[in-house]
Design a protein around this motif. Sequence first.
Motif, PDB file in Angstrom:
ATOM      1  N   THR A 181       0.834  -1.207   0.000  1.00 12.86           N
ATOM      2  CA  THR A 181       0.000   0.000   0.000  1.00 12.86           C
ATOM      3  C   THR A 181       0.867   1.255   0.000  1.00 12.86           C
ATOM      4  O   THR A 181       0.595   2.211  -0.723  1.00 12.86           O
ATOM      5  N   ASN A 182       1.931   1.250   0.809  1.00 10.64           N
ATOM      6  CA  ASN A 182       2.798   2.427   0.939  1.00 10.64           C
ATOM      7  C   ASN A 182       3.872   2.505  -0.141  1.00 10.64           C
ATOM      8  O   ASN A 182       4.461   3.556  -0.341  1.00 10.64           O
ATOM      9  N   GLY A 183       4.132   1.395  -0.803  1.00 12.54           N
ATOM     10  CA  GLY A 183       5.249   1.337  -1.730  1.00 12.54           C
ATOM     11  C   GLY A 183       4.846   1.278  -3.184  1.00 12.54           C
ATOM     12  O   GLY A 183       3.735   1.630  -3.567  1.00 12.54           O
ATOM     13  N   ASP A 184       5.779   0.796  -3.973  1.00 13.44           N
ATOM     14  CA  ASP A 184       5.594   0.649  -5.406  1.00 13.44           C
ATOM     15  C   ASP A 184       6.394  -0.574  -5.828  1.00 13.44           C
ATOM     16  O   ASP A 184       7.139  -1.142  -5.025  1.00 13.44           O
ATOM     17  N   GLY A 185       6.284  -0.948  -7.065  1.00 18.95           N
ATOM     18  CA  GLY A 185       7.063  -2.091  -7.513  1.00 18.95           C
ATOM     19  C   GLY A 185       6.717  -2.501  -8.920  1.00 18.95           C
ATOM     20  O   GLY A 185       6.023  -1.789  -9.635  1.00 18.95           O
ATOM     21  N   PHE A 186       7.208  -3.669  -9.284  1.00 17.83           N
ATOM     22  CA  PHE A 186       6.975  -4.189 -10.617  1.00 17.83           C
ATOM     23  C   PHE A 186       7.023  -5.706 -10.588  1.00 17.83           C
ATOM     24  O   PHE A 186       7.451  -6.313  -9.615  1.00 17.83           O
ATOM     25  N   ILE A 187       6.531  -6.274 -11.658  1.00 21.21           N
ATOM     26  CA  ILE A 187       6.503  -7.730 -11.797  1.00 21.21           C
ATOM     27  C   ILE A 187       7.300  -8.124 -13.041  1.00 21.21           C
ATOM     28  O   ILE A 187       7.555  -7.294 -13.913  1.00 21.21           O
ATOM     29  N   TRP A 188       7.672  -9.381 -13.111  1.00 19.40           N
ATOM     30  CA  TRP A 188       8.296  -9.978 -14.288  1.00 19.40           C
ATOM     31  C   TRP A 188       7.298 -10.997 -14.806  1.00 19.40           C
ATOM     32  O   TRP A 188       6.868 -11.875 -14.061  1.00 19.40           O
ATOM     33  N   LYS A 189       6.909 -10.845 -16.066  1.00 14.96           N
ATOM     34  CA  LYS A 189       5.932 -11.742 -16.688  1.00 14.96           C
ATOM     35  C   LYS A 189       6.543 -12.452 -17.876  1.00 14.96           C
ATOM     36  O   LYS A 189       7.320 -11.858 -18.622  1.00 14.96           O
ATOM     37  N   GLU A 190       6.156 -13.696 -18.031  1.00 13.98           N
ATOM     38  CA  GLU A 190       6.486 -14.464 -19.223  1.00 13.98           C
ATOM     39  C   GLU A 190       5.226 -15.206 -19.649  1.00 13.98           C
ATOM     40  O   GLU A 190       4.624 -15.909 -18.832  1.00 13.98           O
ATOM     41  N   GLN A 191       4.834 -15.044 -20.886  1.00 10.93           N
ATOM     42  CA  GLN A 191       3.648 -15.702 -21.443  1.00 10.93           C
ATOM     43  C   GLN A 191       2.431 -15.506 -20.542  1.00 10.93           C
ATOM     44  O   GLN A 191       1.737 -16.449 -20.189  1.00 10.93           O
ATOM     45  N   ASP A 192       2.175 -14.256 -20.166  1.00 12.39           N
ATOM     46  CA  ASP A 192       1.036 -13.858 -19.322  1.00 12.39           C
ATOM     47  C   ASP A 192       1.059 -14.457 -17.917  1.00 12.39           C
ATOM     48  O   ASP A 192       0.063 -14.408 -17.205  1.00 12.39           O
ATOM     49  N   GLU A 193       2.186 -15.027 -17.494  1.00 12.49           N
ATOM     50  CA  GLU A 193       2.298 -15.576 -16.144  1.00 12.49           C
ATOM     51  C   GLU A 193       3.271 -14.708 -15.346  1.00 12.49           C
ATOM     52  O   GLU A 193       4.381 -14.424 -15.788  1.00 12.49           O
ATOM     53  N   VAL A 194       2.830 -14.276 -14.149  1.00 15.79           N
ATOM     54  CA  VAL A 194       3.701 -13.516 -13.256  1.00 15.79           C
ATOM     55  C   VAL A 194       4.638 -14.514 -12.590  1.00 15.79           C
ATOM     56  O   VAL A 194       4.190 -15.415 -11.880  1.00 15.79           O
TER      57      VAL A 194
END
Length: 149
Positions: free
Chosen positions: A30-43
């Motif tokens: 809630t307080n932070g931020d971030g990102f994900i790594w996806k391959e073929q629509d899978e996180v």
Amino acid sequence: MFEQLNKNDLPWALLLEADPDKDKVMAYVTNGDGFIWKEQDEVIGVLVYEIRDTEFEIMNVSVADAHQGKGIGGKLLDHAIERLSKESGQQTKILIRTGSITNPALHLYQKKGFEEVSREKDYFINNYPEPIYEEGILLRDQVTLAKKL
């Protein structure tokens, strides 16, 4: 491929793999931020950080079990370091905390230039409602590592 973390569609399985306390995770997401790594629509990877007055802290880094050992954790960290270096104003360092027996994570963080700055004895015993075991060993102490920007 990197994508912005969508707070309405969190990869809970990955987040809780790195930190089993859902309330703690929810607070820093809630307080932070971030990102994900996806391959073929899978996180398959996630990284969450918080911005503070004089530092950044990486709160959660997790890669799906089936994809570990393929360099994804390193790519997540590289992306975070690059991104946070560009955002830095008053922030002079990036912190990351992990268990003292979490050897793959410790090795990766040190490889990326993080250095141990402190250890908190019995952190996981005193701050988590249930014991945490890694490879059958009770996790007790927390290690804090830092990287200067």
